[in-house]
Scaffold this motif. Sequence first.
Motif, PDB file in Angstrom:
ATOM      1  N   GLU A  36       1.657   2.863  -0.865  1.00  0.00           N
ATOM      2  CA  GLU A  36       1.218   1.567  -0.347  1.00  0.00           C
ATOM      3  C   GLU A  36      -0.123   1.704   0.362  1.00  0.00           C
ATOM      4  O   GLU A  36      -1.008   0.848   0.232  1.00  0.00           O
ATOM      5  CB  GLU A  36       2.267   0.987   0.603  1.00  0.00           C
ATOM      6  CG  GLU A  36       3.503   0.448  -0.099  1.00  0.00           C
ATOM      7  CD  GLU A  36       4.633   0.139   0.842  1.00  0.00           C
ATOM      8  OE1 GLU A  36       5.635  -0.431   0.387  1.00  0.00           O
ATOM      9  OE2 GLU A  36       4.536   0.476   2.053  1.00  0.00           O
ATOM     10  N   LYS A  37      -0.287   2.786   1.112  1.00  0.00           N
ATOM     11  CA  LYS A  37      -1.560   3.034   1.796  1.00  0.00           C
ATOM     12  C   LYS A  37      -2.678   3.234   0.776  1.00  0.00           C
ATOM     13  O   LYS A  37      -3.789   2.709   0.945  1.00  0.00           O
ATOM     14  CB  LYS A  37      -1.449   4.248   2.714  1.00  0.00           C
ATOM     15  CG  LYS A  37      -2.714   4.550   3.496  1.00  0.00           C
ATOM     16  CD  LYS A  37      -2.515   5.739   4.424  1.00  0.00           C
ATOM     17  CE  LYS A  37      -3.815   6.114   5.136  1.00  0.00           C
ATOM     18  NZ  LYS A  37      -3.631   7.287   6.027  1.00  0.00           N
ATOM     19  N   GLU A  38      -2.395   3.972  -0.297  1.00  0.00           N
ATOM     20  CA  GLU A  38      -3.401   4.183  -1.341  1.00  0.00           C
ATOM     21  C   GLU A  38      -3.813   2.857  -1.979  1.00  0.00           C
ATOM     22  O   GLU A  38      -5.007   2.604  -2.208  1.00  0.00           O
ATOM     23  CB  GLU A  38      -2.851   5.127  -2.418  1.00  0.00           C
ATOM     24  CG  GLU A  38      -2.681   6.572  -1.961  1.00  0.00           C
ATOM     25  CD  GLU A  38      -1.984   7.427  -3.009  1.00  0.00           C
ATOM     26  OE1 GLU A  38      -2.155   8.648  -2.955  1.00  0.00           O
ATOM     27  OE2 GLU A  38      -1.283   6.862  -3.869  1.00  0.00           O
ATOM     28  N   VAL A  39      -2.818   2.022  -2.270  1.00  0.00           N
ATOM     29  CA  VAL A  39      -3.095   0.717  -2.864  1.00  0.00           C
ATOM     30  C   VAL A  39      -3.922  -0.137  -1.902  1.00  0.00           C
ATOM     31  O   VAL A  39      -4.906  -0.781  -2.300  1.00  0.00           O
ATOM     32  CB  VAL A  39      -1.781  -0.002  -3.234  1.00  0.00           C
ATOM     33  CG1 VAL A  39      -2.039  -1.456  -3.629  1.00  0.00           C
ATOM     34  CG2 VAL A  39      -1.077   0.736  -4.374  1.00  0.00           C
ATOM     35  N   LEU A  40      -3.530  -0.135  -0.632  1.00  0.00           N
ATOM     36  CA  LEU A  40      -4.245  -0.909   0.379  1.00  0.00           C
ATOM     37  C   LEU A  40      -5.716  -0.499   0.439  1.00  0.00           C
ATOM     38  O   LEU A  40      -6.616  -1.349   0.441  1.00  0.00           O
ATOM     39  CB  LEU A  40      -3.585  -0.727   1.751  1.00  0.00           C
ATOM     40  CG  LEU A  40      -4.099  -1.590   2.907  1.00  0.00           C
ATOM     41  CD1 LEU A  40      -3.015  -1.738   3.972  1.00  0.00           C
ATOM     42  CD2 LEU A  40      -5.359  -1.018   3.559  1.00  0.00           C
ATOM     43  N   ILE A  41      -5.977   0.803   0.475  1.00  0.00           N
ATOM     44  CA  ILE A  41      -7.350   1.292   0.584  1.00  0.00           C
ATOM     45  C   ILE A  41      -8.173   0.896  -0.620  1.00  0.00           C
ATOM     46  O   ILE A  41      -9.323   0.450  -0.489  1.00  0.00           O
ATOM     47  CB  ILE A  41      -7.351   2.825   0.777  1.00  0.00           C
ATOM     48  CG1 ILE A  41      -6.795   3.180   2.172  1.00  0.00           C
ATOM     49  CG2 ILE A  41      -8.752   3.397   0.612  1.00  0.00           C
ATOM     50  CD1 ILE A  41      -6.570   4.651   2.383  1.00  0.00           C
TER      51      ILE A  41
ATOM     52  N   GLY B  24     -12.350  -3.180  -2.731  1.00  0.00           N
ATOM     53  CA  GLY B  24     -12.784  -4.152  -3.716  1.00  0.00           C
ATOM     54  C   GLY B  24     -12.205  -3.990  -5.106  1.00  0.00           C
ATOM     55  O   GLY B  24     -12.608  -4.713  -6.033  1.00  0.00           O
ATOM     56  N   ALA B  25     -11.268  -3.070  -5.291  1.00  0.00           N
ATOM     57  CA  ALA B  25     -10.694  -2.846  -6.617  1.00  0.00           C
ATOM     58  C   ALA B  25      -9.731  -3.974  -6.997  1.00  0.00           C
ATOM     59  O   ALA B  25      -8.978  -4.460  -6.161  1.00  0.00           O
ATOM     60  CB  ALA B  25      -9.967  -1.505  -6.657  1.00  0.00           C
ATOM     61  N   SER B  26      -9.761  -4.368  -8.258  1.00  0.00           N
ATOM     62  CA  SER B  26      -8.809  -5.351  -8.775  1.00  0.00           C
ATOM     63  C   SER B  26      -7.463  -4.676  -9.004  1.00  0.00           C
ATOM     64  O   SER B  26      -7.354  -3.445  -8.986  1.00  0.00           O
ATOM     65  CB  SER B  26      -9.308  -5.921 -10.101  1.00  0.00           C
ATOM     66  OG  SER B  26      -9.352  -4.888 -11.087  1.00  0.00           O
TER      67      SER B  26
ATOM     68  N   ILE C 213      -0.515  -9.810   5.803  1.00  0.00           N
ATOM     69  CA  ILE C 213      -1.906  -9.963   5.362  1.00  0.00           C
ATOM     70  C   ILE C 213      -1.910 -10.255   3.871  1.00  0.00           C
ATOM     71  O   ILE C 213      -1.351  -9.487   3.094  1.00  0.00           O
ATOM     72  CB  ILE C 213      -2.722  -8.686   5.649  1.00  0.00           C
ATOM     73  CG1 ILE C 213      -2.710  -8.367   7.153  1.00  0.00           C
ATOM     74  CG2 ILE C 213      -4.153  -8.842   5.154  1.00  0.00           C
ATOM     75  CD1 ILE C 213      -3.347  -7.032   7.484  1.00  0.00           C
ATOM     76  N   GLU C 214      -2.552 -11.338   3.468  1.00  0.00           N
ATOM     77  CA  GLU C 214      -2.505 -11.756   2.067  1.00  0.00           C
ATOM     78  C   GLU C 214      -3.804 -11.513   1.316  1.00  0.00           C
ATOM     79  O   GLU C 214      -3.809 -11.345   0.100  1.00  0.00           O
ATOM     80  CB  GLU C 214      -2.155 -13.245   1.983  1.00  0.00           C
ATOM     81  CG  GLU C 214      -0.806 -13.573   2.610  1.00  0.00           C
ATOM     82  CD  GLU C 214      -0.024 -14.575   1.808  1.00  0.00           C
ATOM     83  OE1 GLU C 214      -0.412 -14.860   0.673  1.00  0.00           O
ATOM     84  OE2 GLU C 214       0.985 -15.061   2.322  1.00  0.00           O
ATOM     85  N   THR C 215      -4.943 -11.531   2.004  1.00  0.00           N
ATOM     86  CA  THR C 215      -6.223 -11.463   1.309  1.00  0.00           C
ATOM     87  C   THR C 215      -6.790 -10.055   1.298  1.00  0.00           C
ATOM     88  O   THR C 215      -6.493  -9.230   2.166  1.00  0.00           O
ATOM     89  CB  THR C 215      -7.246 -12.391   1.983  1.00  0.00           C
ATOM     90  OG1 THR C 215      -7.501 -11.914   3.318  1.00  0.00           O
ATOM     91  CG2 THR C 215      -6.721 -13.815   2.049  1.00  0.00           C
TER      92      THR C 215
ATOM     93  N   GLY D 280      -8.656  -9.405   4.449  1.00  0.00           N
ATOM     94  CA  GLY D 280      -7.780  -9.047   5.560  1.00  0.00           C
ATOM     95  C   GLY D 280      -7.339  -7.587   5.496  1.00  0.00           C
ATOM     96  O   GLY D 280      -7.281  -6.891   6.508  1.00  0.00           O
ATOM     97  N   LEU D 281      -7.044  -7.125   4.282  1.00  0.00           N
ATOM     98  CA  LEU D 281      -6.666  -5.724   4.104  1.00  0.00           C
ATOM     99  C   LEU D 281      -7.839  -4.805   4.418  1.00  0.00           C
ATOM    100  O   LEU D 281      -7.665  -3.725   5.005  1.00  0.00           O
ATOM    101  CB  LEU D 281      -6.172  -5.489   2.678  1.00  0.00           C
ATOM    102  CG  LEU D 281      -4.845  -6.152   2.308  1.00  0.00           C
ATOM    103  CD1 LEU D 281      -4.542  -5.947   0.828  1.00  0.00           C
ATOM    104  CD2 LEU D 281      -3.701  -5.632   3.162  1.00  0.00           C
ATOM    105  N   ALA D 282      -9.052  -5.235   4.054  1.00  0.00           N
ATOM    106  CA  ALA D 282     -10.237  -4.428   4.358  1.00  0.00           C
ATOM    107  C   ALA D 282     -10.423  -4.301   5.863  1.00  0.00           C
ATOM    108  O   ALA D 282     -10.710  -3.209   6.386  1.00  0.00           O
ATOM    109  CB  ALA D 282     -11.473  -5.058   3.716  1.00  0.00           C
ATOM    110  N   ASN D 283     -10.259  -5.403   6.573  1.00  0.00           N
ATOM    111  CA  ASN D 283     -10.389  -5.377   8.033  1.00  0.00           C
ATOM    112  C   ASN D 283      -9.345  -4.458   8.654  1.00  0.00           C
ATOM    113  O   ASN D 283      -9.635  -3.688   9.587  1.00  0.00           O
ATOM    114  CB  ASN D 283     -10.250  -6.796   8.585  1.00  0.00           C
ATOM    115  CG  ASN D 283     -10.521  -6.870  10.065  1.00  0.00           C
ATOM    116  OD1 ASN D 283     -11.560  -6.430  10.551  1.00  0.00           O
ATOM    117  ND2 ASN D 283      -9.592  -7.460  10.801  1.00  0.00           N
TER     118      ASN D 283
END
Length: 214
Positions: free
Chosen positions: A156-161, A166-168, A196-198, A201-204
């Motif tokens: 999940e952390k890998e996906v979040l990063i 900016g990855a699709s 967090i949905e966007t 938001g995940l980037a922040n």
Amino acid sequence: MTQAKEGGASIRLLLVDDHQLVRDGLKARLGDLDDIVVLGEAANAEDALAAAERLQPDLALVDVGLPGMNGIELTSAFAASFPALRVLILSMYDSRGYVQSAMRAGARGYVLKDAPSAEIIAAIRAVAAGGVYLSSALTAALSGPPVESSLLTEREKEVLILIAQGASNKRVAQKLDVSVRTVETHRLNLRRKLGIETAAGLANYAIKRGWIEE
């Protein structure tokens, strides 16, 4: 649209939910009450903002899972444009992250969709009166420790990063050698855990924890 009944002052309500069946059910239940008047309804944030400008309601009952701008983002927009408008979140999500995000955005209450109608009505009255209301079913979720990154799995952390960079979904799937559906599942888990949905938001979130550079 429900008309005001004769007698005392009424709570002027705006319903915001993308499901017509939910809105119809709420209007039918609230229509029996003398102190709540449904001024209007909206299925998305854009229509809700227009309705708030036109109708000037006292309270907006807002679903989290709206298309486009979600209910938490709409709550922030309401707070910026209509500071006197009180917002009560009506949600199917009972996670701490969603509740905290909603309250930070300016919501004055959070009640679950599967709560008894009497509780939803009590929440409307409490928030309209200037109070704060949290669904009784949220007690367990809010009494535990704060949601933090330790509750995320390594994947999940890998996906979040990757999303924060900016990855699709398709690109994340390729990078991690998994299916797009798996990535979508991880994104759903991130939303449930963190509220967090966007991607922004995940980037922040990732920047604050030093996982990526600003």
